[in-house]
Design a protein around this motif. Structure first.
Motif, PDB file in Angstrom:
ATOM      1  N   VAL A  11      -9.126  17.068  -6.167  1.00 11.54           N
ATOM      2  CA  VAL A  11      -7.911  16.464  -5.651  1.00 11.54           C
ATOM      3  C   VAL A  11      -8.190  15.824  -4.297  1.00 11.54           C
ATOM      4  O   VAL A  11      -8.811  16.447  -3.426  1.00 11.54           O
ATOM      5  CB  VAL A  11      -6.789  17.514  -5.512  1.00 11.54           C
ATOM      6  CG1 VAL A  11      -5.522  16.871  -4.962  1.00 11.54           C
ATOM      7  CG2 VAL A  11      -6.517  18.173  -6.852  1.00 11.54           C
ATOM      8  N   SER A  12      -7.728  14.587  -4.139  1.00 13.24           N
ATOM      9  CA  SER A  12      -7.900  13.894  -2.866  1.00 13.24           C
ATOM     10  C   SER A  12      -6.685  13.021  -2.607  1.00 13.24           C
ATOM     11  O   SER A  12      -5.903  12.738  -3.517  1.00 13.24           O
ATOM     12  CB  SER A  12      -9.174  13.035  -2.872  1.00 13.24           C
ATOM     13  OG  SER A  12      -9.105  12.049  -3.887  1.00 13.24           O
ATOM     14  N   THR A  13      -6.526  12.624  -1.365  1.00 13.03           N
ATOM     15  CA  THR A  13      -5.436  11.725  -0.973  1.00 13.03           C
ATOM     16  C   THR A  13      -6.033  10.415  -0.512  1.00 13.03           C
ATOM     17  O   THR A  13      -7.004  10.401   0.253  1.00 13.03           O
ATOM     18  CB  THR A  13      -4.599  12.330   0.158  1.00 13.03           C
ATOM     19  OG1 THR A  13      -4.074  13.593  -0.269  1.00 13.03           O
ATOM     20  CG2 THR A  13      -3.442  11.404   0.529  1.00 13.03           C
ATOM     21  N   ARG A  14      -5.450   9.324  -0.974  1.00 13.02           N
ATOM     22  CA  ARG A  14      -5.989   8.014  -0.627  1.00 13.02           C
ATOM     23  C   ARG A  14      -4.894   6.959  -0.727  1.00 13.02           C
ATOM     24  O   ARG A  14      -3.885   7.168  -1.425  1.00 13.02           O
ATOM     25  CB  ARG A  14      -7.140   7.633  -1.566  1.00 13.02           C
ATOM     26  CG  ARG A  14      -6.786   7.723  -3.041  1.00 13.02           C
ATOM     27  CD  ARG A  14      -7.772   6.982  -3.906  1.00 13.02           C
ATOM     28  NE  ARG A  14      -7.605   5.543  -3.787  1.00 13.02           N
ATOM     29  CZ  ARG A  14      -8.380   4.658  -4.428  1.00 13.02           C
ATOM     30  NH1 ARG A  14      -9.368   5.076  -5.188  1.00 13.02           N
ATOM     31  NH2 ARG A  14      -8.160   3.365  -4.294  1.00 13.02           N
ATOM     32  N   PRO A  15      -5.045   5.824  -0.050  1.00 17.40           N
ATOM     33  CA  PRO A  15      -4.090   4.722  -0.226  1.00 17.40           C
ATOM     34  C   PRO A  15      -4.401   3.965  -1.508  1.00 17.40           C
ATOM     35  O   PRO A  15      -5.557   3.874  -1.925  1.00 17.40           O
ATOM     36  CB  PRO A  15      -4.332   3.846   1.011  1.00 17.40           C
ATOM     37  CG  PRO A  15      -5.757   4.103   1.366  1.00 17.40           C
ATOM     38  CD  PRO A  15      -6.033   5.546   0.997  1.00 17.40           C
ATOM     39  N   ASP A  16      -3.353   3.439  -2.128  1.00 17.60           N
ATOM     40  CA  ASP A  16      -3.529   2.672  -3.350  1.00 17.60           C
ATOM     41  C   ASP A  16      -2.789   1.339  -3.195  1.00 17.60           C
ATOM     42  O   ASP A  16      -1.764   1.264  -2.517  1.00 17.60           O
ATOM     43  CB  ASP A  16      -2.975   3.448  -4.552  1.00 17.60           C
ATOM     44  CG  ASP A  16      -3.426   2.868  -5.886  1.00 17.60           C
ATOM     45  OD1 ASP A  16      -4.430   2.132  -5.901  1.00 17.60           O
ATOM     46  OD2 ASP A  16      -2.766   3.144  -6.903  1.00 17.60           O
TER      47      ASP A  16
ATOM     48  N   ARG B  88       0.845  -1.201   0.000  1.00 18.49           N
ATOM     49  CA  ARG B  88       0.000   0.000   0.000  1.00 18.49           C
ATOM     50  C   ARG B  88       0.873   1.241   0.000  1.00 18.49           C
ATOM     51  O   ARG B  88       1.880   1.322   0.720  1.00 18.49           O
ATOM     52  CB  ARG B  88      -0.905   0.004   1.227  1.00 18.49           C
ATOM     53  CG  ARG B  88      -1.831  -1.208   1.326  1.00 18.49           C
ATOM     54  CD  ARG B  88      -3.010  -1.092   0.404  1.00 18.49           C
ATOM     55  NE  ARG B  88      -4.051  -0.232   0.971  1.00 18.49           N
ATOM     56  CZ  ARG B  88      -5.179   0.085   0.341  1.00 18.49           C
ATOM     57  NH1 ARG B  88      -5.400  -0.371  -0.886  1.00 18.49           N
ATOM     58  NH2 ARG B  88      -6.083   0.840   0.916  1.00 18.49           N
ATOM     59  N   ARG B  89       0.495   2.214  -0.815  1.00 21.58           N
ATOM     60  CA  ARG B  89       1.183   3.496  -0.880  1.00 21.58           C
ATOM     61  C   ARG B  89       0.149   4.622  -0.974  1.00 21.58           C
ATOM     62  O   ARG B  89      -0.930   4.449  -1.549  1.00 21.58           O
ATOM     63  CB  ARG B  89       2.096   3.568  -2.121  1.00 21.58           C
ATOM     64  CG  ARG B  89       3.254   2.590  -2.113  1.00 21.58           C
ATOM     65  CD  ARG B  89       4.316   2.972  -1.092  1.00 21.58           C
ATOM     66  NE  ARG B  89       5.501   2.132  -1.247  1.00 21.58           N
ATOM     67  CZ  ARG B  89       5.662   0.949  -0.688  1.00 21.58           C
ATOM     68  NH1 ARG B  89       4.688   0.426   0.054  1.00 21.58           N
ATOM     69  NH2 ARG B  89       6.783   0.263  -0.868  1.00 21.58           N
ATOM     70  N   LYS B  90       0.506   5.771  -0.419  1.00 15.71           N
ATOM     71  CA  LYS B  90      -0.378   6.935  -0.491  1.00 15.71           C
ATOM     72  C   LYS B  90      -0.234   7.608  -1.848  1.00 15.71           C
ATOM     73  O   LYS B  90       0.888   7.783  -2.353  1.00 15.71           O
ATOM     74  CB  LYS B  90      -0.042   7.935   0.609  1.00 15.71           C
ATOM     75  CG  LYS B  90      -1.001   9.119   0.666  1.00 15.71           C
ATOM     76  CD  LYS B  90      -0.664  10.056   1.810  1.00 15.71           C
ATOM     77  CE  LYS B  90       0.591  10.845   1.524  1.00 15.71           C
ATOM     78  NZ  LYS B  90       0.852  11.878   2.566  1.00 15.71           N
ATOM     79  N   VAL B  91      -1.338   7.966  -2.470  1.00 12.11           N
ATOM     80  CA  VAL B  91      -1.320   8.647  -3.760  1.00 12.11           C
ATOM     81  C   VAL B  91      -2.211   9.884  -3.699  1.00 12.11           C
ATOM     82  O   VAL B  91      -3.135   9.968  -2.875  1.00 12.11           O
ATOM     83  CB  VAL B  91      -1.804   7.731  -4.909  1.00 12.11           C
ATOM     84  CG1 VAL B  91      -0.908   6.523  -5.026  1.00 12.11           C
ATOM     85  CG2 VAL B  91      -3.248   7.317  -4.714  1.00 12.11           C
ATOM     86  N   ILE B  92      -1.898  10.819  -4.549  1.00 13.93           N
ATOM     87  CA  ILE B  92      -2.773  11.985  -4.744  1.00 13.93           C
ATOM     88  C   ILE B  92      -3.625  11.707  -5.968  1.00 13.93           C
ATOM     89  O   ILE B  92      -3.096  11.499  -7.068  1.00 13.93           O
ATOM     90  CB  ILE B  92      -1.961  13.270  -4.917  1.00 13.93           C
ATOM     91  CG1 ILE B  92      -1.174  13.562  -3.631  1.00 13.93           C
ATOM     92  CG2 ILE B  92      -2.877  14.445  -5.265  1.00 13.93           C
ATOM     93  CD1 ILE B  92      -0.222  14.726  -3.765  1.00 13.93           C
ATOM     94  N   ARG B  93      -4.898  11.704  -5.795  1.00 16.20           N
ATOM     95  CA  ARG B  93      -5.818  11.338  -6.864  1.00 16.20           C
ATOM     96  C   ARG B  93      -6.502  12.587  -7.415  1.00 16.20           C
ATOM     97  O   ARG B  93      -7.016  13.421  -6.643  1.00 16.20           O
ATOM     98  CB  ARG B  93      -6.876  10.362  -6.333  1.00 16.20           C
ATOM     99  CG  ARG B  93      -7.816   9.823  -7.387  1.00 16.20           C
ATOM    100  CD  ARG B  93      -8.772   8.827  -6.770  1.00 16.20           C
ATOM    101  NE  ARG B  93      -9.664   8.234  -7.760  1.00 16.20           N
ATOM    102  CZ  ARG B  93     -10.601   7.339  -7.485  1.00 16.20           C
ATOM    103  NH1 ARG B  93     -10.773   6.946  -6.234  1.00 16.20           N
ATOM    104  NH2 ARG B  93     -11.361   6.846  -8.432  1.00 16.20           N
TER     105      ARG B  93
END
Length: 287
Positions: free
Chosen positions: A18-23, A7-12
């Motif tokens: 714009v949102s931040t979420r784990p991918d 799992r890594r944090k991404v900016i979507r």
């Protein structure tokens, strides 16, 4: 043992929002393959089925062809700073009396997750080390595998439906073995197509089912020379790919009798070699 996904944090960014979420990403780690204690190759792979991968790699190198030629495969103790087992180093021990071909002993190779062995030898190396002939045009005890285009066209959807890790990551290649009737026998996923094929072939070696003489190998990307080589070395008569083959893959297929199908998408496909195994009813278009 390493994890298949991480799992890594991404900016979507979606429609300007714009949102931040784990991918979820597919894991990629190096695997060093040792042969009887000596370093042989390093590949970037998705952790899992490492023993099968190493065994399959050695089938394609002409070292192994029967389960009784494999003594054991172990993760290497003492390969880390603290002396513990390293799950990124495996040692393949051959059974007493197994002769390792010079083409393996004379080189230490680096493989990547995308292209397979770099600087691979010519077609002659495959011709001289292949244990089983897949050229059935000269007659034999068993009739050639015969495939309807419609059956071939159905295989990519079956492969895609079985890709469990791809559904979570979108970042894995797959290789699948089918019977000539279209039954799925096995599927393996990896960041590299050639690794996925090695895992399939290695599992077959361990189970004593080589050669895979009445099967179809389907890969999720292009058909490189490496993949054609692996099919031939495992006794697989048909290699199909959803993308293009390379010129050297076509040359190898034509020389060895391998049926090579590319651009397998929907009901469309190109047959580059071994067309005698594909049931062709339509009159060939002129042009």
């Amino acid at each position: 043992m390493g994890r298949v996904t991480e799992r890594r944090k991404v900016i979507r960014i979606r429609d300007g929002a714009v949102s931040t979420r784990p991918d979820t990403l597919v894991a990629e780690e190096p695997l060093e393959i040792r042969l009887d204690g000596k370093p042989l190759a390093i590949t970037m792979r998705t952790p899992g089925d490492d023993f099968a991968l190493a065994a399959g790699f050695l089938v394609s190198e002409g070292v192994l062809g029967r389960a009784d030629e494999l003594q054991n495969i172990v993760y290497c103790a003492g390969a880390t700073v603290d002396g513990s087992n390293s799950y990124n180093v495996v040692d393949v021990r051959t059974a007493p009396g197994v002769v390792v071909p010079d083409i393996t002993l004379e080189r230490n190779v680096y493989t990547t997750s995308s292209c397979g062995l770099c600087g691979k030898a010519s077609l002659d190396a495959v011709r001289t080390t292949a244990r089983w002939s897949i050229d059935d045009t000269q007659g034999g005890t068993a009739p050639p595998v015969r495939l309807e285009p419609g059956l071939l066209a159905s295989l990519p959807d079956r492969l895609r439906a079985a890709q469990r890790v791809f559904d979570r990551t979108g970042g894995l290649h797959a290789a699948a073995l089918f019977t000539e009737e279209g039954e799925l026998l096995d599927i393996r996923e990896d960041v590299g197509r050639h690794n996925a094929v090695d895992k399939l072939v290695g599992r077959a070696l361990q189970e004593g089912t080589l050669p895979l003489s009445r099967t179809v190998l389907l890969v999720s990307g292009r058909a490189s020379f490496e993949l054609a080589q692996k099919a031939v070395m495992a006794g697989i008569p048909v290699l199909a790919a959803v993308s293009a083959p390379s010129s050297l893959a076509v040359d190898l297929a034509a020389e060895t009798g391998l049926t090579l199908v590319g651009f397998l998408r929907g009901s469309n496909m190109n047959v580059y070699a071994g067309e005698h195994r594909v049931t062709l009813r339509a009159t060939a278009a002129q042009g």
